[in-house]
Write an enzyme that holds these catalytic residues in place. Sequence first.
Site, PDB file in Angstrom:
ATOM      1  N   GLU A  75       2.653   4.724 -10.543  1.00 19.17           N
ATOM      2  CA  GLU A  75       2.900   4.939  -9.161  1.00 19.17           C
ATOM      3  C   GLU A  75       3.719   3.788  -8.639  1.00 19.17           C
ATOM      4  OE1 GLU A  75       3.008   7.396  -4.825  1.00 19.17           O
ATOM      5  OE2 GLU A  75       1.590   8.041  -5.944  1.00 19.17           O
ATOM      6  N   ARG A  76       2.154   2.478  -8.318  1.00 20.32           N
ATOM      7  CA  ARG A  76       2.593   1.579  -8.403  1.00 20.32           C
ATOM      8  C   ARG A  76       3.195   0.612  -9.378  1.00 20.32           C
ATOM      9  NH1 ARG A  76      -3.752   2.642  -6.094  1.00 20.32           N
ATOM     10  NH2 ARG A  76      -2.993   3.849  -4.880  1.00 20.32           N
TER      11      ARG A  76
END
Length: 435
Positions: A287-288
Amino acid sequence: MASSAFPVVRNIVRKCCSRPIYQPFRLKSSTSAASSSSSEIRPGETIYTDEHFQLRDSLRKVIEKDINPHVDEWEAAGQFPAHEVFKKLGDAGFLGVTKPTEYGGLGLDFSYSIALAEELGGINCGAIPMAVGVQTDMATPALATFGSDRVKREFLTPSITGDKVSCLGVSEVGGGSDVASIQTKAVKKGGDYVINGGKMWTTNGFQADWMCLLANTSDGPPHMNKSLICLPMDAKGITLAKRIDKLGMRSSDTAQVFFDDVHVPQEYIIGEEGMGFTYQMVQFQCERMFAAAAAILPLQAIIKETIEYTRSRKAFGQPILNNQSVHFTLAELETEVELIKSLLYRTVALYIQGNDVTKLASMCKLKVGRLSREVTDKCLQYWGGMGFTNDVLISRFYRDFRLLSIGGGADEVMLNIICKYMDTLPKPPKLKPKA
């Protein structure tokens, strides 16, 4: 598949399967470097091959044809048609580039997901790339890696094809970035889990067909008592609260979700019971990195549009761009974007080689959140009053990009993770034994 983009994607997969997917970057010889102009060097070639760029080109055509022409309309309506958009992306092969081929994916490495995340940044708002990222890199990585064949076929395959929309259920009213403190429980009863509790800030929540739910499945230690569960959103006992527009992200689809004795089969668990916190921490890294990649094109576009606007807008007899403070600031911002790209590409290269990139991914997330705030704030200032209207893109991203320092782990959480890897966090005091 129906989309004209899919033959291109299929040819890319065929080429990639005939040779190693990832080619380490090597410096060109001095002769070839001298004979090549800088305009011939394609951005991102440190991790990207021609196949990456072909994939991006195909996605760009879909964005230009089927998404960007409708963004203003969806912004006004306060919601975009997720099933319609995801189906077009799924038909074109863009929702499962890293997922196993036996479940409909392309089986490529994570650098291809990052290439697509970058191109999704070409969408003229922040909400839709985020919604797509939930589907590809937030709700499905753990399922693809640890899920049983049954749950993969029931939830992963239709998510790859775009026939089902997914959401991620982690944050709660009393536990956002503090994942270990979540209170939602899933208790075994018969052959089911019975779920009670609720989730907050659930992107895609109102249109999702299933949720990747993190819940407490035992009373053990907080890092060992949680499990990820595939939860059908049409299950009895689920209530959705009025949509919450994240910081005014008009085309976002964010819900508060309540669970009241919701029953799901125990077979819907992802991987091992009690491993959910660990799985989610791994999922957060995807996600990051996705968040950092999806911000690159908008940041570049904002700087470029600001250059063009300040070159044409005059004040006190000269273009605003002629002021040293303006063109120096824009040069610094452009430099920072390039640094973000370099950090991201290095992180991705290490990740696909099997390294732990938690520290670097956290740095990417921290820096892109802060840089997004800086770029949008400083550039909007040069637009003057025009920058604070709905008529220009800078205003929309000034609104949307503030979320990058909050969602997926706040800046302070990223700093805490980095400090852990630097071994600089204060140690808790030792308790003195009682006399």
